[in-house]
Scaffold this active site. Structure first.
Site, PDB file in Angstrom:
ATOM      1  N   GLU A 289       0.841  -1.203   0.000  1.00  9.95           N
ATOM      2  CA  GLU A 289       0.000   0.000   0.000  1.00  9.95           C
ATOM      3  C   GLU A 289       0.878   1.256   0.000  1.00  9.95           C
ATOM      4  O   GLU A 289       1.856   1.335   0.740  1.00  9.95           O
ATOM      5  CB  GLU A 289      -0.886  -0.004   1.240  1.00  9.95           C
ATOM      6  CG  GLU A 289      -1.730   1.240   1.418  1.00  9.95           C
ATOM      7  CD  GLU A 289      -2.416   1.290   2.774  1.00  9.95           C
ATOM      8  OE1 GLU A 289      -3.352   2.090   2.924  1.00  9.95           O
ATOM      9  OE2 GLU A 289      -2.015   0.516   3.673  1.00  9.95           O
ATOM     10  N   LYS A 352      -9.484   2.304  -3.185  1.00  8.06           N
ATOM     11  CA  LYS A 352      -9.964   1.736  -1.923  1.00  8.06           C
ATOM     12  C   LYS A 352     -11.415   2.130  -1.665  1.00  8.06           C
ATOM     13  O   LYS A 352     -11.796   3.292  -1.809  1.00  8.06           O
ATOM     14  CB  LYS A 352      -9.063   2.196  -0.779  1.00  8.06           C
ATOM     15  CG  LYS A 352      -9.337   1.502   0.548  1.00  8.06           C
ATOM     16  CD  LYS A 352      -8.320   1.932   1.599  1.00  8.06           C
ATOM     17  CE  LYS A 352      -8.560   1.219   2.927  1.00  8.06           C
ATOM     18  NZ  LYS A 352      -7.609   1.650   3.961  1.00  8.06           N
ATOM     19  N   CYS A 404      -5.262  -2.570   2.807  1.00  7.34           N
ATOM     20  CA  CYS A 404      -5.179  -2.428   4.262  1.00  7.34           C
ATOM     21  C   CYS A 404      -6.412  -2.977   4.982  1.00  7.34           C
ATOM     22  O   CYS A 404      -6.744  -4.138   4.886  1.00  7.34           O
ATOM     23  CB  CYS A 404      -4.921  -0.960   4.608  1.00  7.34           C
ATOM     24  SG  CYS A 404      -4.466  -0.679   6.339  1.00  7.34           S
TER      25      CYS A 404
END
Length: 527
Positions: A289, A352, A404
């Site tokens: 990430e 995301k 994440c």
């Protein structure tokens, strides 16, 4: 014939109840990484149920809240480390925020305790209904106020390979159900052995039969199913198409990550590690990430360094990077993952979907004006499109990316696999957690996404833990925390769809509907 005692005749003194409940909460914490004594989860609820014995609903709620407070303060202690070191909050603000989070999460065991006290009026009902109540509330916790399903009880069993195979039917909630069922049954048997009543009733023969037979049958069937599924998966993986994948763990100091003085050195470090990884001729190289400390594409000089390395490697690159778009005069930022083809062109981008409060945006800004984002270099992030996959090879299924915190939400993985993903990739930066148990807890939860959807999961983390998890939940390789690492694996690419992927959270939804039905029927009777 059951022996009926007066209602709540032997309820312990509040301090004794609360201490007993707190001990149960601490035992449950010890089942998670670290220290990861996973078998403790099966008995941690016994002292908790003992504290609820012969207690009225209001007192039960308080007792359950104490249990939850003890559990979540110790499970999530790392929140203080993260808020202090990277949110730049002083101790006097960071510690109360942890207490606030634990106090909120403690409401769920509090409500569970109230339901148990009100509806589990005899020992057999405790065995039958306790897992239903627990799973229903875990499910609510997964979506209420954007959701925080961190540390569901089932996750403590990530290393119990035969037990977790039922996740391809019931998800992680099926494992939670079994653990709570066993704890309730053990509590009933221990009460009977010590001659203690539950809610004024001694255990009847029927209660004992239920407490003995139900967990034995369900856990036995689970173990049998687990063995069958592992064997079937091993055969399927042996003949499946494969992909050679390399993970690059750059181990970049979080304090340096966004410092402009370190941009070039950070990028060159990843480039050099990628060229080293290319010697094994991987099909795909995965960076963590926000591995690039710049906006990919929008920073031409640094982007060219990365593109040049990819052209030399001959592999696809999946790289985490912040991105932005300008629409209607407004700039929108995203936490993204780019797929770069071997010829250097951008083959796709994933943004995301589920953002982290305080990490990527500040909720309730007016109320929490003092709590700035930990990622202060950009504005609040915007959400991407759920279920978007990234194509990479001319033939074969695409890749499903989760960034994440997204990996703790089962529905996001399901959406990716339903949209054709043949591999799942989790790009993360767990440097925030330093060397606390959070990084291990986070990694443990990824195991269930692989099992639920029967897909290989590859995980690239800036400072670790990076690794490969096969569709049966085996951790094939993993790195240590805070080390430079490049790991390779030849991975099977499965295309079958599990029942859980098709149907979703049927078990927890059924449990929630049952709870709503019980509460609704009681409310109707009172009117």
């Amino acid at each position: 014939m059951a022996i009926r005692h007066n209602k709540h005749p032997r309820a312990a003194e509040p301090k004794t109840r609360w201490l007993t409940a707190a001990i149960g909460g601490l035992l449950l914490t010890a089942a998670f990484p670290k220290p990861e004594f996973s078998l403790l989860a099966w008995v941690a609820l016994v002292p908790f149920f003992s504290a609820l014995r012969d207690v009225a609903p209001k007192q039960a709620f308080r007792t359950g809240w104490i249990f939850g407070l003890a559990h979540y303060l110790t499970l999530l202690y790392w929140v203080v480390i993260t808020m202090r070191n990277y949110g730049y909050l002083p101790w006097w603000q960071a510690v109360p925020l942890l207490f606030l989070l634990a106090a909120y999460l403690g409401l769920y065991p509090g409500l569970f305790s109230m339901l148990v006290s009100r509806y589990c009026t005899r020992p057999a009902k405790l065995v039958l209904l306790a897992p239903v109540f627990w799973v229903a509330l875990e499910y609510v916790r997964s979506f209420l106020f954007t959701g925080f399903p961190w540390g569901l009880v089932g996750y403590s069993q990530y290393n119990r390979l035969h037990i977790i195979q039922i996740s391809d039917i019931f998800g992680v909630y099926g494992v939670s159900f079994l653990v709570v069922l066993f704890g309730a049954a053990t509590a009933v048997l221990s009460f009977n052995f010590m001659g203690r009543p539950w809610q004024g009733r001694m255990a009847h023969r029927k209660d004992i039969r239920v407490a003995l037979s139900l967990p034995v049958v369900l856990i036995g069937l689970t173990l049998i199913y687990g063995g069958i599924r592992i064997d079937a998966l091993d055969k399927a993986m042996a003949v499946a198409d494969t992909a050679q994948v390399a993970l690059v763990q750059g181990n970049i100091n979080q304090a340096h990550k966004w410092d402009p003085a370190f941009q070039i050195s950070t990028t060159k470090k990843y480039v050099n590690m990628t060229l080293a990884a290319a010697k094994q001729k991987p099909d795909l190289i995965v960076w963590p990430e926000t591995a690039t400390p710049f906006h990919f594409v929008a920073s031409p000089k640094l982007t060219r360094l990365v593109i040049a390395a990819i052209k030399k490697s001959g592999a696809h690159l999946l790289v985490g990077s912040p991105s932005f778009e300008v629409a209607g005069g407004e700039r929108r930022f995203y936490n993204s993952a780019y797929m770069v083809a071997p010829d250097g062109h951008i083959a796709g981008r994933y943004d995301k979907v589920h953002l982290v409060p305080f990490g990527e945006y500040v909720p309730l800004k007016r109320l929490l004006f003092f709590a700035g984002k930990m990622v202060a270099q950009v504005g609040d992030f915007s959400k991407g499109e759920k279920g978007r996959t990234l194509a990479w090879r001319e033939s074969g299924p695409p890749i499903g990316v989760q960034i994440c915190f997204e990996i703790v939400f089962p529905g996001l993985s399901r959406a990716l696999v339903k949209n054709g993903a043949g591999l799942l990739a989790n790009l993360t930066n767990d440097a925030w957690f330093e060397k606390s148990g959070a990084a291990y807890q986070h990694f443990a939860m990824t195991v269930f996404r692989a099992v639920e959807n029967r897909r290989v999961l590859v995980r690239a983390a800036n400072t670790g833990i990076s690794g490969f998890i096969d569709p049966a939940g085996r951790v094939l390789q993993h790195t240590a925390l805070f080390e430079d690492a490049v790991v390779h694996a030849k991975l099977p690419v499965l295309t079958g769809i599990s029942l859980y992927t098709r149907m979703g959270d049927v078990l927890p939804l059924a449990c929630l509907l049952l709870v709503i039905g019980l509460v609704g029927r009681r409310a109707i009777k009172k009117t």
